[in-house]
Write a protein that holds these residues in place. Structure first.
Motif, short mmCIF file in Angstrom:
data_model
loop_
_atom_site.label_atom_id
_atom_site.label_comp_id
_atom_site.label_asym_id
_atom_site.label_seq_id
_atom_site.Cartn_x
_atom_site.Cartn_y
_atom_site.Cartn_z
N TYR A 164 -15.30 1.89 3.01
CA TYR A 164 -15.13 1.63 1.51
C TYR A 164 -13.63 2.27 1.61
O TYR A 164 -12.78 1.36 0.98
N LEU A 165 -14.29 3.98 1.96
CA LEU A 165 -13.17 4.52 1.49
C LEU A 165 -11.35 4.57 2.47
O LEU A 165 -10.56 4.57 2.12
N GLU A 166 -11.57 4.11 4.04
CA GLU A 166 -10.53 3.76 4.30
C GLU A 166 -9.75 3.17 4.16
O GLU A 166 -8.67 2.48 4.21
N LYS A 167 -10.55 1.70 3.71
CA LYS A 167 -10.04 0.46 3.28
C LYS A 167 -9.43 1.06 1.73
O LYS A 167 -7.88 0.20 2.02
N ASN A 191 -3.79 1.11 -0.50
CA ASN A 191 -3.27 2.01 -1.04
C ASN A 191 -1.84 2.92 -0.54
O ASN A 191 -0.69 3.18 -1.23
N ALA A 192 -2.01 2.99 0.77
CA ALA A 192 -0.58 3.47 1.55
C ALA A 192 0.53 2.75 2.13
O ALA A 192 1.33 2.84 1.46
N GLN A 193 0.24 1.15 1.78
CA GLN A 193 0.91 0.13 2.71
C GLN A 193 1.91 0.03 0.72
O GLN A 193 2.98 -0.47 0.71
N LYS A 194 0.69 0.04 -0.57
CA LYS A 194 1.66 -0.57 -1.06
C LYS A 194 2.57 0.94 -1.77
O LYS A 194 3.59 0.02 -1.79
N ALA A 195 1.82 1.98 -2.18
CA ALA A 195 3.08 3.15 -1.96
C ALA A 195 4.24 2.67 -0.98
O ALA A 195 5.71 2.77 -1.41
#
Ligand code: TYM
Length: 341
Positions: free
Chosen positions: A306-309, A314-318
């Protein structure tokens, strides 16, 4: 019910980041993270782990990897809500390092030399005064400016760095054309500078060698009580906020920040009582705040997928937001666009 027909004004954007060189401290929580959780409805919030900043001081790879994941989980446990907020890991968004290099070239050596954190850290780590330690504020300016942040909420120790980011933004805007909003620091009224319980002239810090001076988010109730009981105060034994009473002032700041009480209210509450009553009371409000966070943290750490997802999405959004700013900046400077895909 009346129908909402008018479009509301766009929310202002907030950005803040946290180093992940150990377990977060009560200083990180009160000076920063707890307030950042509270901003999530009113503002568009972007938060991140500053793991690129973290290597200005040597990190043991095994421990570092563990701290990055744990810090991500702690931020979620403290109340960062991914339905509302972007929470990413800095090293997973390459634009930070790219814009940082560019901003290095728009920042003066003299400006960086005046940074008090550089002076402190280069004394503390005299055997490793690397160039990254010196140019650290340029990376921090890149963090802020990449996301077009309006506000940067931080503890008092980071104010000077945000001011440098403002100067760099103004300089770049002036040389080319308006590119970055000029970000404003937001410093909380209470808890902006939580001091060491053992030496109230020093800020509470993860790297303090005296473990009794720092409350970490992982401390159990007995440890918290013990550390507060041992906190350095003075010989007066009166709970009073006054110059020269740094130890007591610090405990009062912590208490005020967690209870919402004013200094006068606290003085009245403990009138006629000594530090023997006050210290356990401060410990108790801290315990009440930390125990539910620790429980949630444990649950999150049991689900690494879950943490990895979460951090990947969130890195993709940023990255999406960051690359828009970076390409604007590069175009203004005169670079040719790269067509890599
Ligand atoms: P860092 O990791 O030292 O601290 C994270 C946040 O916690 C606040 N803080 C404190 N507040 C009150 N009392 C204390 N004892 C205390 N210790 C820490 C800090 O002020 C900060 O708000 N350079 C930054 C991280 C960073 C950053 C950024 C921040 C990197 N890029 C962009 C804002 C915007 C730092 O080292 O914080």
């Amino acid at each position: 019910m009346t129908e909402l027909t008018t479009e509301s004004a766009p929310k202002k954007r907030i950005l803040s980041m946290y180093q992940c060189t150990g377990v977060f401290t009560l200083g990180n929580f009160l000076g920063a993270i707890r307030n950042h959780v509270g901003f999530q409805d009113e503002y568009e919030c972007i938060y991140a782990l500053a793991d690129l900043h973290a290597i200005t001081v040597r990190q043991d790879p095994k421990k570092f990897r563990k701290y990055i994941l744990e810090s991500y989980a702690y931020l979620l446990a403290m109340g960062i809500d991914l339905e509302k907020t972007i929470l990413f890991i800095q090293s997973q968004v390459p634009e930070h390092a790219q814009l940082s290099w560019i901003l290095n070239c728009y920042t003066q050596f003299g400006e960086l030399s005046r940074m008090t954190q550089f002076k402190d850290k280069s004394q503390k780590h005299a055997d490793n005064v690397n160039a990254g330690l010196f140019t650290y504020p340029c990376l921090m300016a890149a963090d802020i400016l990449l996301y077009q942040a309006d506000f940067v909420p931080v503890g008092a120790d980071q104010k000077q760095h945000v001011e440098l980011a403002r100067n760099v933004a103004e300089r770049f805007n002036g040389l080319y054309s308006p590119t970055f909003p000029v970000p404003q620091p937001l410093i909380p009224k209470h808890g902006a500078r939580v001091m060491s319980l053992q030496d109230p002239s020093k800020k509470m810090s993860k790297s303090d060698e005296n473990l009794n001076g720092t409350i970490t988010m992982a401390d159990d109730p007995d440890t918290i009580l013990r550390k507060f009981k041992r906190a350095v105060t003075d010989s007066e034994s009166q709970v009073r906020y006054a110059p020269g009473k740094d130890g007591v002032n610090n405990l009062m700041e912590i208490y005020a920040s967690l209870t919402g009480k004013t200094m006068e209210e606290i003085e009245r509450e403990f009138e006629g009582k000594g530090y023997g009553d006050f210290k356990p009371a401060v410990a108790q409000v801290v315990i009440d705040a930390l125990v539910p966070i620790q429980k949630r943290f444990k649950e999150l750490m049991e689900d690494p997928e879950y943490l990895e997802k979460c951090y990947t999405e969130n890195a993709q959004k940023a990255h999406y937001l960051a690359q828009k700013t970076l390409s604007k900046v590069m175009k203004k400077i005169g670079y040719l666009p790269a067509k890599l895909h």
